[in-house]
Design an enzyme around this catalytic site. Structure first.
Site, short mmCIF file in Angstrom:
data_model
loop_
_atom_site.label_atom_id
_atom_site.label_comp_id
_atom_site.label_asym_id
_atom_site.label_seq_id
_atom_site.Cartn_x
_atom_site.Cartn_y
_atom_site.Cartn_z
N CYS A 115 0.87 -1.26 0.04
CA CYS A 115 0.10 0.11 0.10
C CYS A 115 0.96 1.36 -0.08
CB CYS A 115 -1.06 0.01 1.22
SG CYS A 115 -2.09 -1.32 1.12
N HIS A 255 -3.09 7.42 1.86
CA HIS A 255 -3.56 6.19 1.46
C HIS A 255 -5.04 5.80 2.11
CE1 HIS A 255 -3.93 1.86 0.74
NE2 HIS A 255 -3.65 1.40 1.96
N ASN A 285 -10.12 0.12 -0.02
CA ASN A 285 -8.59 0.12 0.17
C ASN A 285 -7.93 -0.71 -1.15
OD1 ASN A 285 -5.94 -0.26 0.25
ND2 ASN A 285 -5.99 -0.95 2.59
N1 ACO Z 1 -18.58 -7.93 9.48
C1 ACO Z 1 -18.99 -8.29 10.73
N2 ACO Z 1 -18.46 -8.64 11.93
C2 ACO Z 1 -17.10 -8.70 11.59
C3 ACO Z 1 -16.44 -8.56 10.61
C4 ACO Z 1 -17.33 -8.14 9.51
N3 ACO Z 1 -16.85 -7.73 8.15
N4 ACO Z 1 -15.21 -8.75 10.65
C5 ACO Z 1 -14.80 -9.07 12.02
N5 ACO Z 1 -16.07 -8.94 12.61
C6 ACO Z 1 -16.37 -9.24 14.05
C7 ACO Z 1 -15.13 -10.01 14.76
O1 ACO Z 1 -15.58 -11.31 14.49
C8 ACO Z 1 -15.39 -9.78 16.26
O2 ACO Z 1 -16.58 -10.20 16.82
P1 ACO Z 1 -16.46 -10.59 18.10
O3 ACO Z 1 -16.23 -9.59 19.06
O4 ACO Z 1 -17.73 -11.35 18.28
O5 ACO Z 1 -15.25 -11.75 18.48
C9 ACO Z 1 -15.83 -8.10 16.06
O6 ACO Z 1 -16.10 -7.94 14.83
C10 ACO Z 1 -14.57 -7.42 16.28
O7 ACO Z 1 -13.44 -7.63 15.53
P2 ACO Z 1 -12.08 -6.96 15.53
O8 ACO Z 1 -11.29 -7.51 14.55
O9 ACO Z 1 -11.63 -6.54 17.02
O10 ACO Z 1 -12.47 -5.34 14.82
P3 ACO Z 1 -11.71 -4.17 14.94
O11 ACO Z 1 -12.49 -3.13 15.74
O12 ACO Z 1 -10.34 -4.20 15.24
O13 ACO Z 1 -11.76 -3.74 13.35
C11 ACO Z 1 -10.75 -3.59 11.40
C12 ACO Z 1 -11.29 -4.60 12.35
C13 ACO Z 1 -11.62 -3.06 10.67
C14 ACO Z 1 -9.84 -4.68 10.19
C15 ACO Z 1 -9.59 -2.80 12.13
O14 ACO Z 1 -8.77 -3.39 13.04
C16 ACO Z 1 -8.86 -2.06 11.08
O15 ACO Z 1 -9.45 -1.19 10.40
N6 ACO Z 1 -7.52 -2.10 10.99
C17 ACO Z 1 -6.64 -1.46 10.13
C18 ACO Z 1 -6.28 -2.50 9.13
C19 ACO Z 1 -6.28 -1.89 7.67
O16 ACO Z 1 -6.93 -0.78 7.29
N7 ACO Z 1 -5.66 -2.59 6.77
C20 ACO Z 1 -5.54 -2.13 5.45
C21 ACO Z 1 -4.33 -2.66 4.98
S1 ACO Z 1 -2.84 -1.98 5.57
C22 ACO Z 1 -3.22 -0.50 5.01
O17 ACO Z 1 -3.61 -0.32 4.24
C23 ACO Z 1 -2.80 0.54 6.22
#
Ligand code: ACO
Length: 336
Positions: A115, A255, A285
């Site tokens: 990215c 990004h 993304n």
């Molecule tokens: N739909 C519904 N529920 C979901 C989904 C989904 N798509 N995905 C996960 N969940 C659930 C999980 O199972 C979990 O359930 P539980 O509490 O019953 O176990 C709950 O949602 C919370 O999951 P988390 O992984 O803790 O959610 P979080 O708040 O951390 O959000 C996310 C996840 C959106 C991926 C976040 O961590 C994030 O945005 N991270 C940055 C990653 C990123 O942007 N990466 C891109 C590539 S790198 C870059 O470009 C920078």
């Protein structure tokens, strides 16, 4: 009249595949909802390539649009750099295919910084132009992320989309036009890698590992934390290098990973959030394509104008990250 050699951003183009997929569309085949995706990321839609549409096809369309916008001919291009994680083939480079599609003889190669690829590629292109490899460089960010998504992993698969964006960099001797005290063109860039975090965001395969492309695997929470910290620190370092203050920036084009990351960075560096360009809701993304897609969209939307001071910033697998600052367009003396 004082003349300086500057590397100017003179043209921009982009391309999105026709197939626009909503959060509701995804919820028909994976266990997710529009509410969860929107609240966690700000994403509403993403575009996906068709089975027979390749990264080079998108890159070619974006490149042709950028060439048109810059008012140059393809055969004038000396260097083509394609930032991509999803090349058509393991080799040769996607850049060499695009070279043939647009019809020129430029030095052509791909770079891989996931990215962060577009910021890396501009930094490399700028250095090559300064080092005398040519006068014009086509920089493309293009990715077909949909082809490496694991639909069994709902926390990662809902984040990504496909697309391409391209810019033209040109080396020109320009008058030392300092009405606002700030030179035209690329002003500075800071790029970094820290391989100790390589397994926070990676694919499950690779040519030398298992002869497969693999699927994206990500530790979302850790990536989120690193993204906020590293995007902020690299922007501050880049501002210092350019002897600029945060208030000198007209627009920041980050990004487009997650709306919450963008807000947290703005808060950390003291940036007015209204100065952040965000196309996350419509694009998702798109990896190396996300900055030029957002840039092109916001220029066409009348937000970004020639002479604006812009910052680009990105982070991705590696971890690789960086920020760069430029004054957009050509000085008025160039306009016919
Ligand atoms: N739909 C519904 N529920 C979901 C989904 C989904 N798509 N995905 C996960 N969940 C659930 C999980 O199972 C979990 O359930 P539980 O509490 O019953 O176990 C709950 O949602 C919370 O999951 P988390 O992984 O803790 O959610 P979080 O708040 O951390 O959000 C996310 C996840 C959106 C991926 C976040 O961590 C994030 O945005 N991270 C940055 C990653 C990123 O942007 N990466 C891109 C590539 S790198 C870059 O470009 C920078």
């Amino acid at each position: 009249m004082m003349l300086d050699t500057r590397i100017l951003l003179t043209g921009i183009g982009s391309y999105l595949p026709k197939n626009k997929v909503s959060n509701e569309d995804l919820s028909k085949f994976i266990d997710t909802s529009d509410e969860w995706i929107t609240k966690r990321t700000g994403i509403k839609y993403r575009h996906f390539v068709s089975e027979n549409e390749f990264t080079s096809d998108m890159g070619t369309k974006a490149a042709n649009n950028a060439i048109l916008d810059a008012g140059i001919n393809a055969e004038d291009i000396d260097i083509i750099i394609v930032a991509t994680t999803t090349p058509d083939n393991t080799f040769p480079s996607t850049a060499s295919k695009i070279q043939q599609n647009i019809k020129c003889n430029a030095i052509s190669f791909d770079i891989q910084a996931v990215c962060a690829g577009f910021v890396y590629a501009i930094s490399i292109g700028t250095s090559m132009l300064r080092d005398g490899y040519g006068e014009k460089c086509l920089v493309i960010g293009a990715d077909s992320m949909s082809k490496i998504l694991d639909w069994k992993d709902r926390s990662t698969s809902v984040l990504f989309g496909d697309g391409a964006g391209a810019i033209i960099l040109e080396k020109h001797k320009v008058s030392n036009y300092l009405r606002d005290g700030i030179q035209w063109g690329i002003l500075g860039s800071k790029i970094f890698t820290d391989g100790q975090y390589h397994d926070l965001l990676m694919t499950s395969g690779g040519v030398s590992a298992n002869k497969k492309a693999g699927y994206i695997k990500m530790n979302g929470k850790e990536i989120f934390r690193h993204a906020v910290e590293k995007l902020s620190s690299s922007l501050v370092m880049c501002l210092e290098e350019c002897k600029l203050k945060i208030n000198n920036l007209d627009w920041v084009i980050p990004h487009q990973a997650n709306q919450r990351i963008l807000s947290a960075v703005a808060n950390k560096v003291g940036l007015d959030e209204n100065k952040i360009i965000s196309t996350i809701s419509n694009h998702g993304n798109t990896s190396a394509a996300s900055i030029p897609l957002a840039l092109d969209y916001s220029i066409k939307n009348g937000e970004i104008n020639k002479g604006n001071i812009l910052a680009f910033q990105a982070i991705g697998g590696g971890l690789s990250w960086g920020s760069m600052i430029l004054k957009f367009g050509k000085p008025p003396a160039f306009e016919k």
